[in-house]
Design an enzyme around this catalytic site. Structure first.
Site, mmCIF file in Angstrom:
data_model
loop_
_atom_site.group_PDB
_atom_site.id
_atom_site.type_symbol
_atom_site.label_atom_id
_atom_site.label_comp_id
_atom_site.label_asym_id
_atom_site.label_seq_id
_atom_site.Cartn_x
_atom_site.Cartn_y
_atom_site.Cartn_z
ATOM 1 N N CYS A 310 -50.415 -10.870 -31.077
ATOM 2 C CA CYS A 310 -50.356 -10.032 -32.279
ATOM 3 C C CYS A 310 -49.384 -8.846 -32.210
ATOM 4 C CB CYS A 310 -51.744 -9.596 -32.724
ATOM 5 S SG CYS A 310 -52.683 -8.712 -31.473
ATOM 6 N N ARG A 340 -51.219 -13.619 -18.195
ATOM 7 C CA ARG A 340 -52.032 -12.507 -17.681
ATOM 8 C C ARG A 340 -52.268 -12.705 -16.198
ATOM 9 N NH1 ARG A 340 -56.673 -11.557 -22.343
ATOM 10 N NH2 ARG A 340 -55.191 -11.590 -24.071
ATOM 11 N N GLU A 342 -54.529 -12.747 -13.719
ATOM 12 C CA GLU A 342 -55.997 -12.742 -13.611
ATOM 13 C C GLU A 342 -56.451 -12.541 -12.172
ATOM 14 O OE1 GLU A 342 -58.060 -12.608 -16.032
ATOM 15 O OE2 GLU A 342 -57.093 -13.503 -17.792
ATOM 16 N N ARG A 351 -59.595 -20.187 -16.993
ATOM 17 C CA ARG A 351 -59.155 -18.798 -16.775
ATOM 18 C C ARG A 351 -57.919 -18.850 -15.911
ATOM 19 N NH1 ARG A 351 -61.074 -13.809 -17.336
ATOM 20 N NH2 ARG A 351 -63.056 -14.596 -18.083
ATOM 21 N N GLU A 359 -52.684 -17.557 -32.437
ATOM 22 C CA GLU A 359 -53.225 -16.296 -32.912
ATOM 23 C C GLU A 359 -52.920 -16.065 -34.376
ATOM 24 O OE1 GLU A 359 -53.166 -12.867 -30.425
ATOM 25 O OE2 GLU A 359 -53.801 -11.583 -32.081
ATOM 26 N N ASP A 422 -67.147 -12.456 -30.234
ATOM 27 C CA ASP A 422 -66.773 -13.487 -29.259
ATOM 28 C C ASP A 422 -67.486 -14.790 -29.607
ATOM 29 O OD1 ASP A 422 -65.087 -11.993 -27.723
ATOM 30 O OD2 ASP A 422 -66.384 -11.890 -25.952
ATOM 31 N N GLU A 440 -66.394 -17.603 -22.988
ATOM 32 C CA GLU A 440 -65.790 -17.083 -24.224
ATOM 33 C C GLU A 440 -64.585 -17.955 -24.535
ATOM 34 O OE1 GLU A 440 -64.020 -13.101 -24.105
ATOM 35 O OE2 GLU A 440 -62.681 -13.767 -25.696
ATOM 36 N N ASN A 443 -62.089 -15.433 -29.998
ATOM 37 C CA ASN A 443 -62.700 -14.262 -30.610
ATOM 38 C C ASN A 443 -62.106 -14.014 -31.985
ATOM 39 O OD1 ASN A 443 -60.214 -13.121 -30.133
ATOM 40 N ND2 ASN A 443 -60.899 -11.964 -28.359
ATOM 41 N N CYS A 469 -57.263 -10.007 -36.167
ATOM 42 C CA CYS A 469 -56.652 -11.163 -35.522
ATOM 43 C C CYS A 469 -57.733 -11.976 -34.834
ATOM 44 C CB CYS A 469 -55.591 -10.726 -34.517
ATOM 45 S SG CYS A 469 -56.225 -9.745 -33.164
ATOM 46 N N ARG A 476 -59.412 -23.029 -23.448
ATOM 47 C CA ARG A 476 -60.848 -22.730 -23.554
ATOM 48 C C ARG A 476 -61.544 -23.677 -24.534
ATOM 49 N NH1 ARG A 476 -61.829 -16.806 -21.951
ATOM 50 N NH2 ARG A 476 -60.543 -16.742 -20.080
HETATM 51 P P1 ATP Z 1 -62.066 -12.779 -20.784
HETATM 52 O O1 ATP Z 1 -63.162 -11.783 -20.970
HETATM 53 O O2 ATP Z 1 -62.528 -14.188 -20.650
HETATM 54 O O3 ATP Z 1 -61.057 -12.355 -19.761
HETATM 55 P P2 ATP Z 1 -60.538 -11.523 -22.761
HETATM 56 O O4 ATP Z 1 -61.536 -10.633 -23.390
HETATM 57 O O5 ATP Z 1 -59.590 -10.984 -21.773
HETATM 58 O O6 ATP Z 1 -61.278 -12.792 -22.160
HETATM 59 P P3 ATP Z 1 -59.026 -11.647 -25.114
HETATM 60 O O7 ATP Z 1 -58.048 -10.630 -24.686
HETATM 61 O O8 ATP Z 1 -60.038 -11.272 -26.098
HETATM 62 O O9 ATP Z 1 -59.751 -12.285 -23.878
HETATM 63 O O10 ATP Z 1 -58.219 -12.959 -25.551
HETATM 64 C C1 ATP Z 1 -58.650 -13.803 -26.582
HETATM 65 C C2 ATP Z 1 -58.709 -15.245 -26.172
HETATM 66 O O11 ATP Z 1 -57.616 -15.610 -25.341
HETATM 67 C C3 ATP Z 1 -59.931 -15.612 -25.363
HETATM 68 O O12 ATP Z 1 -61.013 -15.824 -26.207
HETATM 69 C C4 ATP Z 1 -59.479 -16.869 -24.698
HETATM 70 O O13 ATP Z 1 -59.573 -17.957 -25.598
HETATM 71 C C5 ATP Z 1 -58.014 -16.618 -24.436
HETATM 72 N N1 ATP Z 1 -57.801 -16.168 -23.057
HETATM 73 C C6 ATP Z 1 -57.780 -14.902 -22.604
HETATM 74 N N2 ATP Z 1 -57.536 -14.854 -21.282
HETATM 75 C C7 ATP Z 1 -57.392 -16.154 -20.879
HETATM 76 C C8 ATP Z 1 -57.112 -16.777 -19.626
HETATM 77 N N3 ATP Z 1 -56.922 -16.064 -18.533
HETATM 78 N N4 ATP Z 1 -57.031 -18.128 -19.596
HETATM 79 C C9 ATP Z 1 -57.208 -18.862 -20.712
HETATM 80 N N5 ATP Z 1 -57.471 -18.328 -21.920
HETATM 81 C C10 ATP Z 1 -57.562 -16.996 -22.018
HETATM 82 ZN ZN ZN Z 2 -54.620 -9.894 -31.431
HETATM 83 MG MG MG Z 3 -59.517 -11.041 -19.715
#
Ligand code: ATP
Ligand code: ZN
Ligand code: MG
Length: 510
Positions: A310, A340, A342, A351, A359, A422, A440, A443, A469, A476
């Site tokens: 976004c 990201r 992670e 993850r 998005e 979520d 999750e 969202n 958004c 996922r």
């Molecule tokens: P989490 O708590 O699982 O780390 P987040 O709160 O960091 O998620 P958001 O920033 O809200 O995730 O991102 C929105 C969406 O992006 C999530 O619902 C998921 O579908 C996807 N997403 C985020 N991080 C990852 C990842 N590391 N791998 C795969 N999908 C991801």
């Molecule tokens: Zn966004």
């Molecule tokens: Mg995260």
């Protein structure tokens, strides 16, 4: 709150005897307006005061003390402006520079912090009874003019609060749950996919190579999202850049907590081959990438890879006034991966450090977004109930725009329309539906006016604009489906198979 500032105004020339008397008179008798401006009528007793005045040859020093209204640093700047006028007009003297020599912030504490707190620009923080004493020194005009001191005070209170919230994690409150569905498997999808040879881990951390069958599944998820949710609601596709400069994240606020997860990007210092000759030759001889030599030829990072899609979508409307007939604006991006770091949190394909999301972003009047959110939730429910036939639930959680800055609450009950929902799925391989941690998988957020304000996006009729958004994670979605439906495609729901079409054959390895 008590804010005590020693500030010095350096003059372009020495002040004469007359000048000294004039400044003394001004400070004693003519600063009332400067001192009470902005103080509410019923708080006049808490107005700032000038406690001390020293005039040396070429400097005027004052000590200002204030409470929360009309803060000392703001008073110091007002005083500079008035003194400048007076000295310029009557004595042809200018103010060269203003220095906040020492600023002592005495802040009331409701809770005494358990651990030491560190804040940039703050020399020392000590706790005395129910007060925290923050000392700052050597502050320049820009520091005093911009909101730095006010933000330091808020940051201090946030950090105290975080020490008490710390272990409690994010807010989570169930909104809805689907009906219970008996899973067709209790196996972990990633393990199964690896065994089938449909996946290969790497080449870099948190990355996967998706062979044709699983690529088809990811693309099927994408088609379902577009055909069943986005197109019916009127969303149109855009293609957003995937390298995001810091300037954009400065506005969205992603730089108040996402830093540890960002993949930073640095361009080369030069495109000139001669600059790179050594690196090239080293490779030719050793067949290795000489990272130390590459690093020497990199510029500072200019930003990072897409964290969420976004921010550049809001940037596309930066400073624009949009005709009112256009609202709500409904766009989506599915043009590239998000990245990201992670770190240790990586898990399966759900993850990962490199993942695909769709998005959708929406901008419109509050009532339009409230209605849209309901419709999106209906479409989502249709997909998860009727196409995937999975067990899922929704929950109010700490909105992402608050989580970024370490906050853990939710918007006030009355404002529940704003915030993040979520969507979570039961992953039977993790355990029972009651005891295991759900995944999750997407969202949906209504952000209010945070981004429309940050990017000065306006309606031609100047009406209030909100935005929101939704992050649809394709990996996922896939894991949510496979974890409950297994890998035997004969047993998959009819509606899903319509979208899947022909399932590609996997290359056989020997
Ligand atoms: P989490 O708590 O699982 O780390 P987040 O709160 O960091 O998620 P958001 O920033 O809200 O995730 O991102 C929105 C969406 O992006 C999530 O619902 C998921 O579908 C996807 N997403 C985020 N991080 C990852 C990842 N590391 N791998 C795969 N999908 C991801
Ligand atoms: Zn966004
Ligand atoms: Mg995260």
């Amino acid at each position: 709150m008590k804010l005590h500032l020693n500030v010095e105004y350096l003059l372009s020339r020495s002040l004469t005897g007359d000048g000294v008397q004039r400044v003394k008179k001004f400070i004693a008798e003519e600063t009332k307006e400067i001192l009470i401006k902005g103080v509410p009528k019923d708080k006049i007793s808490e107005s700032p005061k000038i406690l001390d005045l020293k005039i040396s040859d070429d400097a005027i020093s004052v000590a200002i003390e204030s409470g929360t209204y009309a803060r000392s640093h703001a008073v110091a700047i007002r005083l500079k402006n008035s003194l400048s006028m007076l000295l310029g007009k009557e004595f042809k003297i200018g103010i060269k520079k203003i220095v906040g020599q020492k600023y002592t912030l005495t802040l009331d504490l409701e809770k005494i912090p358990k651990d030491p707190i560190k804040i940039p620009f703050v020399d020392s923080i000590s706790i005395e009874g129910n007060n925290a004493i923050l000392i700052l020194r050597d502050l320049d005009e820009e520091f005093l003019t911009k909101n730095h001191v006010d933000r330091i005070i808020s940051l201090f209170y946030d950090k105290v609060e975080a020490q008490f919230w710390g272990g409690k994690g994010e807010h989570w409150e169930l909104i809805s749950k689907s009906k219970e569905i008996t899973p067709l498997t209790t196996k972990d999808p990633t393990t199964e996919l690896l065994a089938l040879g449909w996946l290969k881990q790497g080449p870099s951390q948190g990355q996967w190579f998706y062979h044709a069958p699983i690529a088809t599944l990811l693309r099927t998820m994408e088609r379902i999202a577009v055909e069943e949710i986005l197109k019916p609601l009127g969303f149109i596709e855009v293609i957003a850049p995937k390298l995001v400069p810091f300037e954009i994240w400065e506005k969205t606020g992603h730089l108040s907590g996402s830093e540890p997860e960002i993949y930073y990007v640095s361009p080369p210092v030069s495109r000139d081959i001669s600059v790179w000759e050594e690196v090239i030759d080293l490779y030719k001889i050793t067949k290795k990438a000489h990272v130390d030599k590459i690093r020497e030829r990199m510029r500072d990072p200019i930003g990072g890879m897409t964290y969420a899609q976004c921010p550049p979508m809001y940037w596309a409307f930066d400073g624009k006034t949009i005709d009112d007939s256009e609202f709500p604006i409904l766009i989506y991006d599915k043009s590239g991966p998000s990245y990201r770091w992670e770190a240790g949190g990586r898990q399966g394909i759900e993850r990962v450090n490199e993942f695909w999301r769709i998005e959708p972003v929406f901008i419109g009047y509050p009532d339009q977004l409230i209605e849209l959110k309901e419709k999106m939730m209906e479409r989502y429910a249709y997909v998860f109930d009727k196409i995937f036939e999975i067990e899922w639930r929704t929950a109010w959680v700490t909105p992402f725009y608050m989580a970024q800055s370490g906050q853990t609450g939710v918007e006030k009950e009355t404002e529940r329309i704003k915030g993040t929902i979520d969507y979570e799925s039961w992953i039977p391989s993790r355990g029972s539906r009651d005891k295991s941690e759900w995944l999750e998988f997407q969202n949906l957020s209504i952000v209010g006016d945070k981004y429309t304000k940050a990017f000065s996006i306006k309606s031609s009729k100047n009406k209030e604009l909100w935005s929101g958004c939704s992050g649809i994670g394709l990996q996922r979605w896939t894991v949510s489906f496979l974890a409950q439906k297994g890998l035997d495609s004969d047993k998959w729901p009819k509606e899903f198979k319509k979208y899947l079409g022909e399932f590609p054959r996997q290359i056989k390895f020997v």
